[in-house]
Design an enzyme around this catalytic site. Structure first.
Site, PDB file in Angstrom:
ATOM      1  N   GLY A  56       0.848  -1.199   0.000  1.00 22.76           N
ATOM      2  CA  GLY A  56       0.000   0.000   0.000  1.00 22.76           C
ATOM      3  C   GLY A  56       0.877   1.239   0.000  1.00 22.76           C
TER       4      GLY A  56
ATOM      5  N   GLY B 217      -0.483   4.575   0.295  1.00 25.32           N
ATOM      6  CA  GLY B 217      -1.217   5.775   0.720  1.00 25.32           C
ATOM      7  C   GLY B 217      -0.364   6.549   1.703  1.00 25.32           C
TER       8      GLY B 217
ATOM      9  N   GLU C 170      -5.258   3.328   8.311  1.00 24.22           N
ATOM     10  CA  GLU C 170      -6.634   2.850   8.488  1.00 24.22           C
ATOM     11  C   GLU C 170      -6.678   1.326   8.611  1.00 24.22           C
ATOM     12  OE1 GLU C 170      -9.382   4.232   5.468  1.00 24.22           O
ATOM     13  OE2 GLU C 170     -11.103   3.282   6.439  1.00 24.22           O
TER      14      GLU C 170
ATOM     15  N   SER D 143     -18.400  18.067   1.566  1.00 26.63           N
ATOM     16  CA  SER D 143     -17.746  18.493   2.805  1.00 26.63           C
ATOM     17  C   SER D 143     -18.757  18.782   3.905  1.00 26.63           C
ATOM     18  CB  SER D 143     -16.912  19.733   2.567  1.00 26.63           C
ATOM     19  OG  SER D 143     -16.495  20.249   3.796  1.00 26.63           O
TER      20      SER D 143
ATOM     21  N   ARG E 266     -21.252  13.560  13.464  1.00 23.63           N
ATOM     22  CA  ARG E 266     -21.579  12.767  12.282  1.00 23.63           C
ATOM     23  C   ARG E 266     -22.564  11.635  12.568  1.00 23.63           C
ATOM     24  NH1 ARG E 266     -15.574  12.093   9.448  1.00 23.63           N
ATOM     25  NH2 ARG E 266     -15.428  14.229   8.749  1.00 23.63           N
TER      26      ARG E 266
ATOM     27  N   HIS F 253     -17.997   5.700   5.252  1.00 21.19           N
ATOM     28  CA  HIS F 253     -16.890   6.587   4.945  1.00 21.19           C
ATOM     29  C   HIS F 253     -15.546   6.070   5.432  1.00 21.19           C
ATOM     30  CE1 HIS F 253     -14.780  10.239   4.198  1.00 21.19           C
ATOM     31  NE2 HIS F 253     -14.621  10.539   5.454  1.00 21.19           N
TER      32      HIS F 253
END
Lengths: 234, 644, 187
Positions: free
Chosen positions: B40, B42, B432, B284, B337, B408
């Site tokens: 990975g 990222g 993550e 956003s 959220r 998300h």
């Protein structure tokens, strides 16, 4: 040139994105046991730069966005849409609409960075940068590396891509130390990859989904001339 | 096996410093004798690969995309938190730590979170030195904005493209090491298994996505920086390629999976428009500062709206239910959220949803435009409004926007100790992909912080401690263990290709996603979860009997790639359900309807569930074993959240 | 035997060493421009060995900018015709002579120019070629600045305007010569 293949799909709605249309098409093909059409895509938010496609003669299709942000309402019912891969010697086609853009990675590897190791750097607020300069650097830095500039250019030139990175780092104080060497090395790599030269048609910038400006190419040329004249590299 | 998080003793603020000092070091001349695999590229992967290569280790970096720069970190919009206190508004490392622990609903490890807050300040310095063009004030210094869950302005940002700029910074550092010959890059290469030798991770098996070649790569340590598993829901804000395969293969080889049921649902996404939908787009959260969330007061009006008989602008003020303002007078539209998401679900479940599918609520700027003028609103949100119009074809200046929650981020992931090592020695999980820092709910602008903290500032120290006691000898790739793993991978791919069933891979993925969304999404019940567990088992059995994968292995074959990933999602889904069933409480992104306060808020059970649930794989279709890592809170007081 | 001011000027130009240097440099630069452009065009073509089935260049760039090679080739042909018609004749051809009081007997260039432009086809050829020159300049002038890196928010708009002016002025004035002389020949 490989022959164009015409595929018909009935299940297209205006709310679909262009790539969803291809998904549906591929579902139809798969159900029939036929090989689906391979294409590159990932984030589908217009930021990763993975999607490509030359649609009806334009990179990313009729609007100045990425293909993943293009929606079928931009086309009329019954239209035949021509989809081609990016075409350039430096972007060999791997399968169907998938091309190899690793030439871009190699251009960055040639010098598209500031040589600092992790740790041991000054405090972030140690060097103030005028907002205007920071904003201009940001504008150049928004390049997503999709390759639309190369695809649009009649010379398959990568000058807009290369100049965006050279510009970003030439504008910022952090980029000054390696400024000359960077311009020389990145441009040498760009040429070695087999991209064409710039004849200032402006197609790259007009098709760039991030609207990267031609000013960057001028700046790169400036950087290059001054580097060639004054650097110590023989 | 007893879980040992290896948290250093001593006062919270000294743990990391002490730990760094106590960690063994590898002599600079010896670092080149060690090979490290990073899967990975990222934020976590690129930063780790670059930093380890700078130290002198030989790094191999893998990504399934065509370039490391495409990793989905690039899509993060908002910003990155750091306890710099540049604004002189009372921020501190402890406050960032406290906000993160509290925002995570007290389900994260204190020591990890404190370290995260501690190194956050270094991240900003590092990125600026790399030439990341953060937003600045006119005086030339860095600008900050405020973000949900905090009362200070500590979020650094680069317009709405912070993730992109940070990733390109890490990518440039990685590229420099590729040029130096310290990193070997393997793009379009997907990891399909971990290889263990003598109980330790010593390599991986990969598939070249262009040629289909199955290859072995040997190393002294393996880092999984492979992101989250939100795509188990089929529809999410994740990239199309985001998958759990690397993590899940590691899990099957002995790495525990922690808190898999913690899923973050983002309230402001563009709603699903039809069956063809492939992914959801995030808008956003800042829109909630000026937009008012509402649905029609009655089901009858909503029905007329759905049939297109009336326009939203025809609905009179008294027929509109601004349900967030009504239920939460003090926070109103700015509730966190999870609360905003859940309430959207409730009103839609009542039949008051506003689009054709009945799964959308309005986010209305009418009043804001009347108050501030269209130009002001355009200056603030113009690009978001344009994006909305591009996707939906509606003009949000004239009609209220329609939004709905979407998956998300996944707070759960591979269990790791303080050193970020999984339960397989030599196998690490960063970003993550691990579970460690966000507890049951992640605060905005914290994902970027964690990815870069792990990669730039944690793993370079902790990996040395492990490698220092690892012999230099390399395991040849013709070793028995590699051959066996290669065969397993090949057999599985051949199996997928040989089924030649009648249903496409997407058919199964969509079905799985629907089950997960309906029963393990925003609100969960014991009954629903039990039902879903059975449905997933049946779906998985059907998949292995009736999936249709076109083509061969020896070519670029996107349907085979997908099938292989969906097969793993089908196993993960069941574990998420098990975890959600086990956790008889509500916390953060995990809301069990049975456990709520009389006001309908999440009701934690700190006495019985203040632990990390780490699951051990025991075999195909066999129940997993739960291991508990108790969470000890010495520095914060556990409280119930209230936003009334 | 008149002291024609035009002739005086021309004579001054013909004998001025600076003009000679400029005209030689001009030839050298044109030759270099032609050779370099040809090499670049070949390289640029090879950067896309397989072309697009459908390409909509008109939507993103001006026609002239995409066809500088074509325009340049036409202009090169024009220059060759022009040189053959006048320069070659003056240097190597059999020229009529004319005698002036001031300078004595010299080659009568005016007569052969006037004779040429009496031919309507020849005059028209010049006018059309000046049209191509206008297109070539419309892209070429500002493009040269961009290539040299001279792009600036303050100066680029001025360069653009000067470019337009030159694009119109130079070809128009050059085209005026055959037009005027043709009309004169009618009377």
């Amino acid at each position: 040139m490989d022959p164009l293949k015409t595929i018909k799909s009935e299940a297209v709605s205006a709310d679909m994105s262009f790539l969803e249309m291809l998904d549906v098409l591929n579902e139809e093909l798969s159900e029939k046991g036929e090989d689906p059409v391979h294409f590159d895509h990932d984030c589908r938010e217009g930021i990763c730069g993975m999607c490509s496609l030359h649609i009806n003669g334009k990179p990313h299709g009729p609007q100045q966005t990425t293909t993943c942000q293009l929606h079928m309402r931009s086309f009329k019912d019954g239209d035949t849409i021509t989809i081609e891969p990016w075409r350039a010697k430096a972007f060999p086609v791997m399968k169907d609409l998938v091309v190899d853009r690793s030439a871009f990675d190699r251009i960055i590897q040639a010098g598209g960075y500031v040589s600092v190791n992790t740790g041991g750097v000054p405090d972030a607020n140690e060097i103030p940068i005028p907002k205007k300069i920071a904003d201009e650097a940001f504008d150049a830095a928004t390049c997503i590396g999709c390759g639309a500039c190369v695809a649009a250019c009649k010379n398959a030139s990568a000058m807009l891509f290369t100049s965006a990175k050279i510009s970003q780092l030439a504008l910022l104080p952090q980029g000054q130390v390696e400024r000359k060497e960077r311009a020389e090395k990145m441009i040498a790599q760009m040429d070695a990859e087999g991209f064409g030269a710039c004849t200032n048609t402006g197609a790259c910038s007009a098709e760039c989904p991030k609207g990267i400006s031609l000013t960057n190419i001028a700046r790169m040329n400036r950087e290059y001339f001054s580097a060639v004249v004054s650097s110590n590299n023989v | 096996m007893m879980l040992d998080a290896k948290i250093p003793s001593g006062p919270l603020a000294e743990k990391w410093t002490k730990h760094k000092f106590n960690s063994k070091l590898v002599n600079p001349a010896n670092k080149r004798k060690y090979d490290v695999i990073v899967v990975g590229t990222g934020l976590a992967g690129a930063s780790a690969a670059a930093s380890l290569a700078e130290l002198g280790y030989n790094v191999k970096a893998f990504c399934f995309q065509d370039s490391p720069r495409r990793a989905h970190s690039i899509a993060a919009q908002g910003g990155i938190n750091a306890a710099k206190n540049y604004q002189n508004d009372g921020d501190s490392i402890f406050r960032l730590f406290y906000d993160t622990i509290k925002g995570g609903d007290y389900r994260a490890r204190e020591a990890n979170v404190y370290r995260l807050a501690e190194v956050s300040v270094n991240i900003i310095d590092q990125c600026v030195a790399q030439g990341v063009p953060f937003a600045r004030e006119y005086g030339g210094l860095l600008a900050n904005r405020s973000f949900g869950g905090a009362q200070v302005s500590r979020t650094f940002y680069a317009r709405g493209q912070t993730g992109q700029q940070l990733l390109l910074g890490a990518y440039s550092a990685l590229s420099r090491q590729v040029a130096n010959g310290k990193v070997k890059l393997y793009p379009r290469t997907e990891m399909l298994d971990v290889v263990k030798v003598d109980g330790k991770a010593r390599g991986i098996i990969t598939r070249n996505l262009i040629t289909g070649a199955i290859e072995s790569h040997s190393a002294h340590a393996v880092l999984l920086c492979t992101g989250g598993y939100g795509n188990v829901f089929f529809l999410s804000t994740n990239a199309m390629g985001s998958n759990v395969t690397a993590a899940w293969r590691a899990h099957r080889k002995g790495a525990y999976m922690a808190n898999p049921c913690y899923t973050q649902i983002h309230p402001t996404c563009i709603p699903v428009s039809g069956d063809h939908q492939s992914k959801l787009t995030l808008m956003s959260e800042s829109l909630r500062n000026d937009g008012r969330v509402w649905v029609p007061a009655t089901v009858e009006i909503a029905e007329k709206l759905r049939k297109g008989e009336i326009s939203p602008n025809d609905i009179k003020e008294e027929d509109r239910d601004y349900y967030l303002e009504r239920k939460y007078p003090s926070f109103g539209n700015l509730v966190p959220r999870d609360v905003a998401s859940r309430n959207a679900k409730y009103v839609c479940d009542e039949g008051r949803g506003v689009n054709e599918t009945g799964e959308a609520v309005f986010l209305d700027f009418r009043d804001a435009i009347l108050r501030d003028g269209e130009d002001t609103i355009r200056a603030k949100y113009g690009n978001l409004f344009d994006m909305y119009q591009q996707i939906t074809g509606d003009n949000p200046y004239k009609l209220p926007m329609m939004i709905y929650p979407a998956v998300h981020y996944t707070m759960g992931g591979l269990w790791v100790d303080y050193n970020l090592m999984t339960t397989i020695p030599g196998l690490y999980a960063l970003g993550e992909a691990n579970f460690s820092d966000h507890g049951a709910n992640r605060l905005g602008a914290s994902a970027l912080m964690q990815g870069l903290a792990d990669g730039y500032f944690v793993i370079p120290y902790t990996i040395g401690d492990y490698l220092a006691s690892t012999p230099y000898d390399k395991v040849p790739t013709d070793h028995e263990a590699f051959k066996t793993a290669e065969k397993e991978v090949t057999d599985r791919l051949n199996k997928l290709l040989s089924i030649k069933g009648s249903k496409t891979v997407d058919y199964f993925h969509k079905k799985l996603g629907k089950i997960m969304w309906d029963y393990c999404g925003m609100a969960r019940t014991e009954e629903g979860l039990k039902k879903a567990k059975k449905m997933i088992q049946e779906l998985r059995a059907d998949f292995w009997k009736d999936v249709k994968v076109i083509g061969t292995n020896e070519e670029l074959n996107q349907s085979l790639e997908k099938a292989n990933r969906v097969a793993d999602f089908l196993e993960l889904g069941e574990l998420m359900i098990d975890d959600a069933l086990n956790r008889n409480e509500s916390c953060g992104g995990h809301f069990r309807e049975e456990y709520q306060t009389p006001e309908g808020e999440a009701l934690r059970d700190d006495e019985n569930f203040a632990y990390v649930a780490a699951w051990e794989y025991t075999g195909d279709n066999a129940p997993e074993i739960l291991h508990k890592e108790p969470l000890v809170f010495e520095n914060v007081k556990l409280t119930q959240r209230s936003y009334k | 035997m008149v002291a024609n001011p035009l002739i005086c000027t021309l004579r001054l130009m013909a004998n001025n060493p600076l003009i000679r240097v400029v005209s030689i440099l001009n030839f050298v630069f044109i030759a270099a421009h032609v050779v370099y452009s040809a090499i670049l065009t070949k390289q640029n073509k090879s950067a896309r060995p397989v072309g697009y089935a459908v390409a909509n260049g008109a939507s993103n760039s001006p026609w002239a900018s995409r066809n500088m090679g074509l325009l340049g080739t036409i202009l090169l042909l024009f220059i060759l015709v022009h040189l053959r018609g006048f320069w070659y004749e003056v240097k190597f051809g059999e020229m009529p002579m004319v005698t002036y009081e001031e300078s004595g007997t010299i080659k009568d260039v005016y007569t052969i120019v006037a004779a040429s432009y009496e031919n309507v086809g020849y005059a028209l050829f010049y006018v059309v070629c000046m049209g191509f020159l206008a297109f070539h300049l419309s892209h070429g002038f500002s493009s040269a600045f961009q290539t040299l890196g001279l792009n600036h928010v303050k100066y680029s708009p001025v360069i653009k305007k000067v470019g337009y002016a030159i694009t119109i002025l130079i070809p128009t004035l050059f085209a005026a010569i055959p037009v005027v002389m043709y009309i004169q020949s009618l009377s």
